[in-house]
Design an enzyme around this catalytic site. Sequence first.
Site, PDB file in Angstrom:
ATOM      1  N   HIS A  95       6.043  27.945 -35.430  1.00  0.00           N
ATOM      2  CA  HIS A  95       6.031  27.503 -34.284  1.00  0.00           C
ATOM      3  C   HIS A  95       4.719  26.636 -34.282  1.00  0.00           C
ATOM      4  O   HIS A  95       3.649  26.861 -34.453  1.00  0.00           O
ATOM      5  CB  HIS A  95       5.937  28.584 -33.448  1.00  0.00           C
ATOM      6  CG  HIS A  95       5.802  28.061 -31.855  1.00  0.00           C
ATOM      7  ND1 HIS A  95       7.019  27.855 -31.082  1.00  0.00           N
ATOM      8  CD2 HIS A  95       4.971  28.085 -30.824  1.00  0.00           C
ATOM      9  CE1 HIS A  95       6.598  27.523 -29.713  1.00  0.00           C
ATOM     10  NE2 HIS A  95       5.422  27.563 -29.588  1.00  0.00           N
TER      11      HIS A  95
ATOM     12  N   LEU B 144      17.057  32.639 -29.872  1.00  0.00           N
ATOM     13  CA  LEU B 144      16.707  33.824 -30.263  1.00  0.00           C
ATOM     14  C   LEU B 144      17.686  34.671 -31.120  1.00  0.00           C
ATOM     15  O   LEU B 144      18.739  34.469 -31.047  1.00  0.00           O
ATOM     16  CB  LEU B 144      16.873  34.573 -28.557  1.00  0.00           C
ATOM     17  CG  LEU B 144      15.491  34.351 -27.690  1.00  0.00           C
ATOM     18  CD1 LEU B 144      15.629  35.169 -26.600  1.00  0.00           C
ATOM     19  CD2 LEU B 144      14.185  34.575 -28.536  1.00  0.00           C
ATOM     20  N   ILE B 145      16.735  35.368 -31.914  1.00  0.00           N
ATOM     21  CA  ILE B 145      17.504  36.163 -32.716  1.00  0.00           C
ATOM     22  C   ILE B 145      17.986  37.305 -32.081  1.00  0.00           C
ATOM     23  O   ILE B 145      16.977  37.946 -31.552  1.00  0.00           O
ATOM     24  CB  ILE B 145      16.618  36.494 -33.972  1.00  0.00           C
ATOM     25  CG1 ILE B 145      16.245  35.233 -35.113  1.00  0.00           C
ATOM     26  CG2 ILE B 145      17.027  37.409 -35.164  1.00  0.00           C
ATOM     27  CD1 ILE B 145      17.341  34.544 -35.475  1.00  0.00           C
TER      28      ILE B 145
ATOM     29  N   ASN C 247       9.369  32.970 -38.581  1.00  0.00           N
ATOM     30  CA  ASN C 247       9.188  31.903 -37.836  1.00  0.00           C
ATOM     31  C   ASN C 247       7.847  30.910 -38.072  1.00  0.00           C
ATOM     32  O   ASN C 247       6.951  31.391 -37.979  1.00  0.00           O
ATOM     33  CB  ASN C 247       9.747  32.167 -36.461  1.00  0.00           C
ATOM     34  CG  ASN C 247      10.056  30.912 -35.636  1.00  0.00           C
ATOM     35  OD1 ASN C 247      10.566  29.944 -36.116  1.00  0.00           O
ATOM     36  ND2 ASN C 247       9.313  30.902 -34.544  1.00  0.00           N
TER      37      ASN C 247
ATOM     38  N   MET D 227      16.863  26.883 -32.803  1.00  0.00           N
ATOM     39  CA  MET D 227      16.542  26.951 -31.326  1.00  0.00           C
ATOM     40  C   MET D 227      17.239  28.143 -30.839  1.00  0.00           C
ATOM     41  O   MET D 227      17.851  27.622 -29.605  1.00  0.00           O
ATOM     42  CB  MET D 227      16.724  25.480 -31.041  1.00  0.00           C
ATOM     43  CG  MET D 227      16.214  24.330 -31.483  1.00  0.00           C
ATOM     44  SD  MET D 227      14.321  24.675 -31.716  1.00  0.00           S
ATOM     45  CE  MET D 227      14.016  23.972 -30.134  1.00  0.00           C
TER      46      MET D 227
ATOM     47  N   GLY E 129      15.115  19.108 -39.982  1.00  0.00           N
ATOM     48  CA  GLY E 129      14.568  20.125 -41.233  1.00  0.00           C
ATOM     49  C   GLY E 129      13.522  19.527 -42.122  1.00  0.00           C
ATOM     50  O   GLY E 129      13.737  19.757 -43.388  1.00  0.00           O
ATOM     51  N   SER E 130      12.558  18.853 -41.277  1.00  0.00           N
ATOM     52  CA  SER E 130      11.512  18.498 -42.381  1.00  0.00           C
ATOM     53  C   SER E 130      10.624  19.759 -42.920  1.00  0.00           C
ATOM     54  O   SER E 130      10.187  19.433 -43.667  1.00  0.00           O
ATOM     55  CB  SER E 130      10.413  17.615 -41.672  1.00  0.00           C
ATOM     56  OG  SER E 130       9.742  18.196 -40.605  1.00  0.00           O
ATOM     57  N   ASN E 131      10.530  21.012 -42.219  1.00  0.00           N
ATOM     58  CA  ASN E 131      10.046  22.197 -42.724  1.00  0.00           C
ATOM     59  C   ASN E 131      10.788  22.558 -43.738  1.00  0.00           C
ATOM     60  O   ASN E 131      10.256  22.951 -44.747  1.00  0.00           O
ATOM     61  CB  ASN E 131       9.723  23.043 -41.556  1.00  0.00           C
ATOM     62  CG  ASN E 131       8.639  22.790 -41.099  1.00  0.00           C
ATOM     63  OD1 ASN E 131       7.356  23.196 -41.203  1.00  0.00           O
ATOM     64  ND2 ASN E 131       8.729  22.201 -39.604  1.00  0.00           N
TER      65      ASN E 131
HETATM   66  C1  GRF Z   1       8.927  22.427 -35.978  1.00  0.00           C
HETATM   67  O1  GRF Z   1       7.838  21.808 -35.037  1.00  0.00           O
HETATM   68  C2  GRF Z   1       8.748  24.040 -35.715  1.00  0.00           C
HETATM   69  O2  GRF Z   1       7.549  24.310 -35.741  1.00  0.00           O
HETATM   70  C3  GRF Z   1       9.490  24.112 -34.702  1.00  0.00           C
HETATM   71  O3  GRF Z   1      10.754  23.284 -34.671  1.00  0.00           O
HETATM   72  C4  GRF Z   1      10.343  21.995 -35.297  1.00  0.00           C
HETATM   73  C5  GRF Z   1      11.226  21.878 -36.465  1.00  0.00           C
HETATM   74  O4  GRF Z   1      11.045  20.560 -37.060  1.00  0.00           O
HETATM   75  N1  GRF Z   1       9.970  25.589 -34.269  1.00  0.00           N
HETATM   76  P1  GRF Z   1      11.731  20.265 -38.453  1.00  0.00           P
HETATM   77  O5  GRF Z   1      13.290  20.334 -37.968  1.00  0.00           O
HETATM   78  O6  GRF Z   1      11.504  21.298 -39.517  1.00  0.00           O
HETATM   79  O7  GRF Z   1      11.448  18.930 -38.551  1.00  0.00           O
END
Ligand code: GRF
Length: 191
Positions: A110, A93-94, A108, A91, A13-15
């Site tokens: 990517h 598919l919706i 999303n 991770m 969850g760094s994003n």
């Molecule tokens: C990110 O690289 C995102 O683009 C991909 O999964 C990764 C998730 O990283 N879909 P985080 O959990 O947000 O650190």
Amino acid sequence: MTIRFAIFASGSGSNAEALYQATVEGQLRGEIVGVFSDKEDAYVLERAKKWGVPAAQLSPKAYASKADYEQAVLDQLRIWQVDFLVLAGYMRLIGPILLSAFPNKIVNIHPSLLPAFPGKDAIGQALAYGVQITGVTVHLVDAGMDTGPILAQRAVEVQGTREQTETFIHAAEHELYKEALDQLWNEERIK
Ligand code: GRF
């Protein structure tokens, strides 16, 4: 009107963290009303606790079908009164239940320049191919794997070790996601 969004994540969850910070700092005009994970041990659930944001975890294996699982997820999203789903390392598919409940309202991120390198380990795929430029993509979600209309992209040069390239890509994600969502929701508010 403030956009109410739920973050979907399966891992660290760094994003999610970057989006949370952006809401706190006012760079992203929206409210995280819930964090959802399909994985019991996802670190993003700890982050949600720290932020004081409601979190829910449901395991697909506990349901007879994908439709039953998504219906249970949808029940939770209705309780949170969610406008948008923001996938950040979710991770799975919706499926049709969530797609039809949130038409054009699932986003999303990517870690590649789509349509190149969809699916798992996009960074590894790009490095194995030997590209010199890769990047990140923010897109609306449809029924495909990492398909759907592109909202924003940013290029990242492949440099140094795999770890260094990963660091640059993640840094680009953390910047681009908040900007793309803020712009999308700004357009939404004008509508
Ligand atoms: C990110 O690289 C995102 O683009 C991909 O999964 C990764 C998730 O990283 N879909 P985080 O959990 O947000 O650190």
